[in-house]
Design a protein around this motif. Structure first.
Motif, PDB file in Angstrom:
ATOM      1  N   LEU A  35       0.833  -1.199   0.000  1.00 32.88           N
ATOM      2  CA  LEU A  35       0.000   0.000   0.000  1.00 32.88           C
ATOM      3  C   LEU A  35       0.869   1.250   0.000  1.00 32.88           C
ATOM      4  CD1 LEU A  35      -2.673   1.546   0.257  1.00 32.88           C
ATOM      5  CD2 LEU A  35      -2.517   1.203   2.737  1.00 32.88           C
ATOM      6  N   PHE A  36       1.908   1.248   0.830  1.00 35.58           N
ATOM      7  CA  PHE A  36       2.823   2.384   0.906  1.00 35.58           C
ATOM      8  C   PHE A  36       3.438   2.685  -0.466  1.00 35.58           C
ATOM      9  CE2 PHE A  36       7.293   3.656   1.274  1.00 35.58           C
ATOM     10  CZ  PHE A  36       7.143   4.908   1.846  1.00 35.58           C
ATOM     11  N   LYS A  41       3.771   6.004  -5.450  1.00 34.32           N
ATOM     12  CA  LYS A  41       3.754   6.086  -6.918  1.00 34.32           C
ATOM     13  C   LYS A  41       2.580   6.920  -7.407  1.00 34.32           C
ATOM     14  CE  LYS A  41       3.940   3.457 -11.171  1.00 34.32           C
ATOM     15  NZ  LYS A  41       4.100   4.685 -11.873  1.00 34.32           N
ATOM     16  N   GLN A  42       1.393   6.710  -6.832  1.00 33.93           N
ATOM     17  CA  GLN A  42       0.224   7.476  -7.253  1.00 33.93           C
ATOM     18  C   GLN A  42       0.401   8.964  -6.971  1.00 33.93           C
ATOM     19  OE1 GLN A  42      -2.962   5.542  -5.148  1.00 33.93           O
ATOM     20  NE2 GLN A  42      -3.197   3.949  -6.703  1.00 33.93           N
ATOM     21  N   MET A  43       0.937   9.294  -5.799  1.00 32.25           N
ATOM     22  CA  MET A  43       1.162  10.704  -5.455  1.00 32.25           C
ATOM     23  C   MET A  43       2.186  11.332  -6.393  1.00 32.25           C
ATOM     24  SD  MET A  43       1.288  10.624  -1.333  1.00 32.25           S
ATOM     25  CE  MET A  43      -0.077  10.048  -0.360  1.00 32.25           C
ATOM     26  N   ALA A  44       3.270  10.613  -6.647  1.00 30.12           N
ATOM     27  CA  ALA A  44       4.312  11.141  -7.541  1.00 30.12           C
ATOM     28  C   ALA A  44       3.758  11.349  -8.949  1.00 30.12           C
ATOM     29  CB  ALA A  44       5.508  10.196  -7.566  1.00 30.12           C
ATOM     30  N   ASP A  45       2.976  10.413  -9.438  1.00 28.41           N
ATOM     31  CA  ASP A  45       2.381  10.554 -10.766  1.00 28.41           C
ATOM     32  C   ASP A  45       1.424  11.749 -10.808  1.00 28.41           C
ATOM     33  OD1 ASP A  45       3.786   8.345 -11.620  1.00 28.41           O
ATOM     34  OD2 ASP A  45       2.072   6.967 -11.508  1.00 28.41           O
ATOM     35  N   ALA A  46       0.598  11.876  -9.779  1.00 31.64           N
ATOM     36  CA  ALA A  46      -0.383  12.965  -9.743  1.00 31.64           C
ATOM     37  C   ALA A  46       0.288  14.332  -9.668  1.00 31.64           C
ATOM     38  CB  ALA A  46      -1.318  12.778  -8.551  1.00 31.64           C
ATOM     39  N   GLU A  47       1.457  14.394  -9.060  1.00 29.78           N
ATOM     40  CA  GLU A  47       2.164  15.670  -8.890  1.00 29.78           C
ATOM     41  C   GLU A  47       3.199  15.926  -9.973  1.00 29.78           C
ATOM     42  OE1 GLU A  47       3.498  16.010  -4.825  1.00 29.78           O
ATOM     43  OE2 GLU A  47       1.610  15.163  -4.113  1.00 29.78           O
ATOM     44  N   GLY A  48       3.276  15.034 -10.947  1.00 28.19           N
ATOM     45  CA  GLY A  48       4.190  15.243 -12.065  1.00 28.19           C
ATOM     46  C   GLY A  48       5.661  15.087 -11.714  1.00 28.19           C
ATOM     47  N   ILE A  49       5.950  14.235 -10.752  1.00 26.89           N
ATOM     48  CA  ILE A  49       7.340  13.982 -10.361  1.00 26.89           C
ATOM     49  C   ILE A  49       7.875  12.886 -11.278  1.00 26.89           C
ATOM     50  CG2 ILE A  49       8.876  13.319  -8.481  1.00 26.89           C
ATOM     51  CD1 ILE A  49       6.603  14.243  -6.556  1.00 26.89           C
ATOM     52  N   GLY A  63      13.210  16.279  -2.591  1.00 31.30           N
ATOM     53  CA  GLY A  63      12.285  16.948  -1.683  1.00 31.30           C
ATOM     54  C   GLY A  63      10.843  16.567  -1.946  1.00 31.30           C
ATOM     55  N   ARG A  64      10.471  16.540  -3.206  1.00 33.26           N
ATOM     56  CA  ARG A  64       9.094  16.198  -3.556  1.00 33.26           C
ATOM     57  C   ARG A  64       8.792  14.724  -3.307  1.00 33.26           C
ATOM     58  NH1 ARG A  64       7.911  19.120  -9.192  1.00 33.26           N
ATOM     59  NH2 ARG A  64       5.849  18.241  -8.801  1.00 33.26           N
ATOM     60  N   MET A  65       9.750  13.852  -3.583  1.00 32.46           N
ATOM     61  CA  MET A  65       9.545  12.423  -3.305  1.00 32.46           C
ATOM     62  C   MET A  65       9.483  12.174  -1.795  1.00 32.46           C
ATOM     63  SD  MET A  65       8.984  10.712  -6.013  1.00 32.46           S
ATOM     64  CE  MET A  65       9.158   9.038  -5.418  1.00 32.46           C
ATOM     65  N   ASN A  66      10.305  12.871  -1.023  1.00 29.68           N
ATOM     66  CA  ASN A  66      10.241  12.738   0.433  1.00 29.68           C
ATOM     67  C   ASN A  66       8.871  13.167   0.952  1.00 29.68           C
ATOM     68  OD1 ASN A  66      12.792  11.692   0.723  1.00 29.68           O
ATOM     69  ND2 ASN A  66      13.742  13.634   1.293  1.00 29.68           N
ATOM     70  N   SER A  67       8.308  14.209   0.365  1.00 29.89           N
ATOM     71  CA  SER A  67       6.978  14.654   0.753  1.00 29.89           C
ATOM     72  C   SER A  67       5.947  13.561   0.470  1.00 29.89           C
ATOM     73  CB  SER A  67       6.607  15.934   0.005  1.00 29.89           C
ATOM     74  OG  SER A  67       5.288  16.301   0.284  1.00 29.89           O
ATOM     75  N   CYS A  68       6.020  12.957  -0.708  1.00 27.73           N
ATOM     76  CA  CYS A  68       5.108  11.855  -1.042  1.00 27.73           C
ATOM     77  C   CYS A  68       5.290  10.691  -0.086  1.00 27.73           C
ATOM     78  CB  CYS A  68       5.342  11.382  -2.481  1.00 27.73           C
ATOM     79  SG  CYS A  68       4.886  12.566  -3.742  1.00 27.73           S
ATOM     80  N   ARG A  69       6.541  10.357   0.184  1.00 29.19           N
ATOM     81  CA  ARG A  69       6.833   9.247   1.083  1.00 29.19           C
ATOM     82  C   ARG A  69       6.297   9.501   2.487  1.00 29.19           C
ATOM     83  NH1 ARG A  69      12.417   9.399   2.519  1.00 29.19           N
ATOM     84  NH2 ARG A  69      11.541  10.478   4.282  1.00 29.19           N
ATOM     85  N   ARG A  71       3.815  11.524   3.414  1.00 26.32           N
ATOM     86  CA  ARG A  71       2.353  11.489   3.425  1.00 26.32           C
ATOM     87  C   ARG A  71       1.830  10.066   3.307  1.00 26.32           C
ATOM     88  NH1 ARG A  71       0.741  14.668  -1.213  1.00 26.32           N
ATOM     89  NH2 ARG A  71       2.918  14.673  -1.806  1.00 26.32           N
ATOM     90  N   ALA A  72       2.479   9.244   2.479  1.00 25.00           N
ATOM     91  CA  ALA A  72       2.067   7.845   2.338  1.00 25.00           C
ATOM     92  C   ALA A  72       2.307   7.090   3.648  1.00 25.00           C
ATOM     93  CB  ALA A  72       2.821   7.175   1.194  1.00 25.00           C
ATOM     94  N   SER A  73       3.426   7.368   4.311  1.00 23.83           N
ATOM     95  CA  SER A  73       3.707   6.720   5.603  1.00 23.83           C
ATOM     96  C   SER A  73       2.628   7.057   6.622  1.00 23.83           C
ATOM     97  CB  SER A  73       5.062   7.168   6.154  1.00 23.83           C
ATOM     98  OG  SER A  73       6.104   6.685   5.373  1.00 23.83           O
ATOM     99  N   GLU A  74       2.243   8.319   6.689  1.00 22.50           N
ATOM    100  CA  GLU A  74       1.196   8.732   7.633  1.00 22.50           C
ATOM    101  C   GLU A  74      -0.129   8.053   7.311  1.00 22.50           C
ATOM    102  OE1 GLU A  74       1.097  10.635  10.494  1.00 22.50           O
ATOM    103  OE2 GLU A  74       3.263  10.349  10.338  1.00 22.50           O
ATOM    104  N   THR A  75      -0.455   7.945   6.034  1.00 19.69           N
ATOM    105  CA  THR A  75      -1.702   7.290   5.638  1.00 19.69           C
ATOM    106  C   THR A  75      -1.705   5.835   6.078  1.00 19.69           C
ATOM    107  OG1 THR A  75      -1.936   8.754   3.743  1.00 19.69           O
ATOM    108  CG2 THR A  75      -3.161   6.685   3.666  1.00 19.69           C
ATOM    109  N   VAL A  76      -0.625   5.119   5.801  1.00 20.91           N
ATOM    110  CA  VAL A  76      -0.538   3.704   6.183  1.00 20.91           C
ATOM    111  C   VAL A  76      -0.530   3.579   7.695  1.00 20.91           C
ATOM    112  CG1 VAL A  76       0.918   1.637   6.110  1.00 20.91           C
ATOM    113  CG2 VAL A  76       0.600   3.021   4.050  1.00 20.91           C
TER     114      VAL A  76
END
Length: 88
Positions: A35-36, A41-49, A63-69, A71-76
């Motif tokens: 899930l993580f 991957k979905q966040m990075a794709d949606a944000e054009g990374i 920086g942008r990938m760390n942000s996605c990571r 947020r995904a960690s918090e969600t999981v």
């Protein structure tokens, strides 16, 4: 009451780098880790990374990938806590 961190990876980083198939097998058996990775991957794709961004501006990409990571960690993390607490 202290928090216990959730470990999404059982192997050391060196072993993951050395055997990508081992990483796939391990993550396939861990639904939280799968899930993580899917969320990142979905966040990075949606944000054009993209890989182009990575090649042109590595610090921005990190920086942008760390942000996605993060947020995904918090969600999981919250999903696991909610699921565990709701089943008590």
């Amino acid at each position: 009451m202290g928090r216990t961190p959730i470990s999404l990876a059982a192997a050391s980083p060196q072993s993951v780098r050395s055997d990508p198939q081992q990483k796939k097998r391990r993550l396939g058996s861990d639904p939280e880790a799968a899930l993580f990775l899917r969320l990142v991957k979905q966040m990075a794709d949606a944000e054009g990374i993209t890989e182009t961004l990575k090649a042109n501006d590595q610090m921005e990409w990190v920086g942008r990938m760390n942000s996605c990571r993060d947020r995904a960690s918090e969600t999981v993390y919250h999903q696991v806590i909610y699921t565990v607490r709701s089943h008590r």
